[in-house]
Design an enzyme around this catalytic site. Structure first.
Site, short mmCIF file in Angstrom:
data_model
loop_
_atom_site.label_atom_id
_atom_site.label_comp_id
_atom_site.label_asym_id
_atom_site.label_seq_id
_atom_site.Cartn_x
_atom_site.Cartn_y
_atom_site.Cartn_z
N SER A 1 0.87 -1.19 0.00
CA SER A 1 0.00 0.00 0.00
C SER A 1 0.90 1.23 0.00
O SER A 1 2.10 1.14 0.29
CB SER A 1 -0.85 -0.03 1.27
OG SER A 1 -1.25 1.26 1.66
N TYR B 1 -3.23 -0.96 9.97
CA TYR B 1 -3.11 -1.21 8.53
C TYR B 1 -1.74 -0.75 8.04
O TYR B 1 -1.05 -1.46 7.31
CB TYR B 1 -4.21 -0.44 7.80
CG TYR B 1 -4.31 -0.67 6.32
CD1 TYR B 1 -3.55 0.05 5.41
CD2 TYR B 1 -5.20 -1.61 5.81
CE1 TYR B 1 -3.66 -0.16 4.05
CE2 TYR B 1 -5.32 -1.82 4.45
CZ TYR B 1 -4.54 -1.09 3.57
OH TYR B 1 -4.65 -1.31 2.21
C1 GCO Z 1 -7.32 4.17 3.77
C2 GCO Z 1 -7.52 3.18 2.64
C3 GCO Z 1 -6.23 2.46 2.32
C4 GCO Z 1 -5.70 2.96 0.98
C5 GCO Z 1 -4.38 2.34 0.65
C6 GCO Z 1 -3.71 3.12 -0.46
O1 GCO Z 1 -8.17 4.19 4.69
O2 GCO Z 1 -6.33 4.92 3.72
O3 GCO Z 1 -8.48 2.22 3.03
O4 GCO Z 1 -6.43 1.07 2.17
O5 GCO Z 1 -6.62 2.62 -0.04
O6 GCO Z 1 -3.56 2.36 1.78
O7 GCO Z 1 -2.44 2.56 -0.73
#
Ligand code: GCO
Length: 255
Positions: free
Chosen positions: A146, A159
């Protein structure tokens, strides 16, 4: 030249592939000739995804299992073993999102995101690599990172930590498995129009931030990730390992 990207005779497992980016990767690899195995946790979505691929002439199979559950993963791979199916391409795409400031974040929510978004790639990647090594076959492991593999956005700490871990796990896999002709790389999608991001797309402020923060001034589309997935799955990338390729419109390259 086209044979460089031909996936005929290959068997690809894509985790989290009944919808979103995972389904796009599955369709792209099927279009390139691979036999595709889908993964998800929802039977109705699995049936729909298999039906969509069949409508395009691709016979895919599917397995419903939690990628973060080691016993469940091993059970599926033992079933594939018994069927004589050797997975030689895996895209570790399964992932969840949990948006909440860390000061309010429960440890259980932190752990759940790390388990699904990072540990699962280890569990599934190890299952695939073990079998390729035993068979004396090479293969491809593609982990999905990501933008947050490189830079943090507030309120998505677990995340971000998981996706940062994905970048380094990919390098660790490359370090250990290149000797077995298993290339391990990652794809770092930018902000892509997906169901997981629908709340962000529908938020005018966030939508403006995405469009003003990257040089394309737009969200990416799921189909714009397929070429990189096919490249990293194909013999065209046989001397590439440990890399993360950002498909982000140039976002990370610009201030
Ligand atoms: C967020 C998104 C991420 C982005 C991703 C981009 O809340 O920032 O859900 O999943 O889409 O990190 O690379």
């Amino acid at each position: 030249m086209s044979s460089l990207f031909d996936l005929s005779g290959r068997t690809a497992l894509i985790t989290g592939s009944t919808r979103g980016l995972g389904f796009s990767y599955a369709l792209g690899l099927a279009e390139a000739g691979a036999t595709v195995i889908l993964n998800g946790t929802d039977a109705a979505r699995m049936e729909d995804a298999i039906g969509q691929l069949a409508a395009k002439g691709h016979h895919a199979t599917g397995h419903l299992f939690n990628v973060a559950d080691e016993a469940a993963v091993e059970a599926v791979f033992h079933e594939l073993d018994s069927q004589g199916v050797l997975v030689d391409i895996v895209i570790n795409n399964a992932g969840i999102q949990h948006r909440q400031p860390m000061l309010e974040l429960a440890l259980a929510d932190w752990q759940r995101v790390l388990d699904v978004n990072l540990t699962s790639a280890f569990i599934v990647g190890r299952a695939v690599a073990k079998r390729l090594v035993a068979a004396g076959r090479g293969g491809k492991i593609i982990n999905i990172g990501s933008l947050t593999s490189e830079a943090a956005r507030a309120t998505v700490a677990p995340y971000t930590a998981a996706k940062g871990g994905i970048k380094m796990l990919t390098k660790a896999m490359a370090a250990e498995w290149a000797q077995f002709d298993i290339q391990c790389n990652a794809i770092g999608p930018g902000y892509i129009l997906t169901e997981m991001n629908s709340a962000l797309v529908d938020n005018p402020d966030f939508d403006l931030w995405v469009k003003s923060s990257n040089p394309t001034q737009r969200w990416g589309r799921a189909d714009e990730l397929i070429g990189t997935a096919v490249y990293l799955s194909s013999q065209a990338s046989n001397y590439v390992s440990g890399q993360i390729i950002y498909v982000d419109g140039g976002w990370l390259a610009t201030l």
